[in-house]
Write a protein that holds these residues in place. Structure first.
Motif, short mmCIF file in Angstrom:
data_model
loop_
_atom_site.label_atom_id
_atom_site.label_comp_id
_atom_site.label_asym_id
_atom_site.label_seq_id
_atom_site.Cartn_x
_atom_site.Cartn_y
_atom_site.Cartn_z
N THR A 101 63.14 54.97 85.54
CA THR A 101 64.24 55.13 84.59
C THR A 101 65.19 56.27 84.96
O THR A 101 66.17 56.50 84.27
N ARG A 102 64.91 56.98 86.04
CA ARG A 102 65.77 58.08 86.46
C ARG A 102 67.05 57.58 87.12
O ARG A 102 67.06 56.53 87.75
N LYS A 103 68.11 58.38 87.00
CA LYS A 103 69.37 58.08 87.67
C LYS A 103 69.19 58.26 89.18
O LYS A 103 68.52 59.18 89.63
N ASP A 104 69.78 57.34 89.97
CA ASP A 104 69.70 57.43 91.43
C ASP A 104 70.50 58.62 91.93
O ASP A 104 71.58 58.91 91.43
N SER A 105 69.98 59.29 92.96
CA SER A 105 70.70 60.40 93.58
C SER A 105 70.31 60.49 95.04
O SER A 105 69.13 60.53 95.36
N ARG B 72 68.95 51.70 94.02
CA ARG B 72 70.34 51.54 94.45
C ARG B 72 70.43 50.83 95.81
O ARG B 72 69.73 51.15 96.75
#
Length: 79
Positions: A6-10, A60
């Motif tokens: 559930t974390r944002k891609d970085s 991503r």
């Protein structure tokens, strides 16, 4: 599920400046396509541009490599 699902891609890397990470990898390593394979069924779902474009847990950039049959059935993660 994966703890990072559930974390944002970085994928930011500070020394690249304005150069995008994928552009840096493409310039340094090129592309080497290979199959995207479902872990459980071993069915080929599509094709990736090279293993170095992906990290474990990543979401991503996977869907563009999947066939239309599989693209909407995600989320998909690199394992």
């Amino acid at each position: 599920g994966l703890p990072t699902s559930t974390r944002k891609d970085s994928q930011g890397v500070c020394f690249l400046g304005r150069l995008q990470f994928d552009q840096f990898l493409r310039h340094q390593l090129g592309e080497r396509p290979g199959p995207i394979v479902d872990w459980d069924s071993r069915e080929v779902l599509g094709e990736h541009r090279g293993l170095w474009f992906h990290t474990v847990g990543q979401r991503r950039g996977i869907v563009p490599g999947l066939t239309n049959k599989w693209a909407a059935h995600g989320p998909w993660h690199v394992v």
